[in-house]
Design a protein around this motif. Sequence first.
Motif, PDB file in Angstrom:
ATOM      1  N   ARG A  43      49.442  45.713  40.167  1.00 19.25           N
ATOM      2  CA  ARG A  43      49.241  44.672  39.157  1.00 19.25           C
ATOM      3  C   ARG A  43      47.868  44.765  38.501  1.00 19.25           C
ATOM      4  N   SER A  45      46.441  47.156  36.684  1.00 17.44           N
ATOM      5  CA  SER A  45      46.430  47.622  35.296  1.00 17.44           C
ATOM      6  C   SER A  45      46.872  46.516  34.339  1.00 17.44           C
ATOM      7  N   GLY A  46      47.822  45.688  34.778  1.00 19.94           N
ATOM      8  CA  GLY A  46      48.241  44.552  33.955  1.00 19.94           C
ATOM      9  C   GLY A  46      47.117  43.535  33.790  1.00 19.94           C
ATOM     10  N   HIS A  47      46.350  43.348  34.850  1.00 18.56           N
ATOM     11  CA  HIS A  47      45.209  42.442  34.784  1.00 18.56           C
ATOM     12  C   HIS A  47      44.189  42.940  33.762  1.00 18.56           C
ATOM     13  N   SER A  49      44.793  44.951  31.199  1.00 21.52           N
ATOM     14  CA  SER A  49      45.342  45.004  29.838  1.00 21.52           C
ATOM     15  C   SER A  49      45.481  43.620  29.214  1.00 21.52           C
ATOM     16  N   ASP A  50      45.523  42.579  30.045  1.00 22.11           N
ATOM     17  CA  ASP A  50      45.564  41.220  29.513  1.00 22.11           C
ATOM     18  C   ASP A  50      44.204  40.886  28.902  1.00 22.11           C
ATOM     19  N   ARG A  54      40.760  40.644  31.014  1.00 22.91           N
ATOM     20  CA  ARG A  54      39.801  41.732  30.792  1.00 22.91           C
ATOM     21  C   ARG A  54      38.447  41.185  30.335  1.00 22.91           C
TER      22      ARG A  54
END
Length: 316
Positions: A43, A45-47, A49-50, A54
């Motif tokens: 998770r 990378s999703g953190h 990209s948000d 970020r």
Amino acid sequence: MPGALWRDVVNLIGESEPTPDIFWPIITHVAEHHAQHSYFLGRLSGHLSDLRDREDTLRELRWASVGHDLWQHQRHALLQWAELVEDPSPTHLEVEAWWLDDAKARDLVVAEANHLDDFLSLVKLPLDILQSLEEDELDGFTRRVFMRQLRKDLHWLRELAMLRVLARKTWPAGTYRRQRWTEDEFRFVDEYYADQQPSLVPDQDEEDDKIGIDPFSLLSVHDEQSLGFGLDGLGYCMYVIMRATVIDFMDEILETSRFPQSRGSLECVECGSFVGRRALGYGQLYCTESCKKRAAKRRYRGRRRPPLSPLDRMAS
């Protein structure tokens, strides 16, 4: 095979004292190359990209850099502030533990929320950090947590340094150089490793499941536990990375203990980086052929160097 994650993290830390500059390279590297290692790393990378997550992470990276710079270059001001707001005055070690280790020194924690003006009068801060105070005109929340924001993520530097020390102690190039851990080092590993819940799963085909479960097919699986409420930003990234990394580090040790023929990791005697040993790597000293050739070339040049004359030896 465990071990890839912790080796990458330790290699990224390098030999110098960790600073907040290392946080972002570690976070982005782990998110890109080790997303499959655990649920929470997946998770990560999703953190990143948000947009909001970020921005929060990058802002806290900036705060950590300023907090580290304060300790490096304005430590006297921090000590002066602590002497001013707490009676009796705390020792240097107590202030260091509070600022760098996030130690729960109750008097200092209360004082940092109530004596911000004294702090601001003693230290010099970058303009962008001071401007963040102007954005809090309603309830004063930013003022109450201002000093904590500067120091709350610095303890990750100590943990990264601890991980590197343990790697050097546990996986030197020669097993004769191994060192035992201290109680504090063991406690550091155990606290992260214990943050798992073991469960049993059968390692068998679906057809076998219809017949029943073979007890000798059962495998022990560990699942990382959920995170604390409200953990986000830089703290979220570093916590999930440190927990997964320490668990991976310990898993390789346990794997080597169960199967002694597995020689475990290797510290290259040439560059000091960690890699996995080859299955038949007896006597393996180098991580790559490049390091092996570099060492051989240096030895060759040493043999080709002419011996010193008596006068040269006296001059040296």
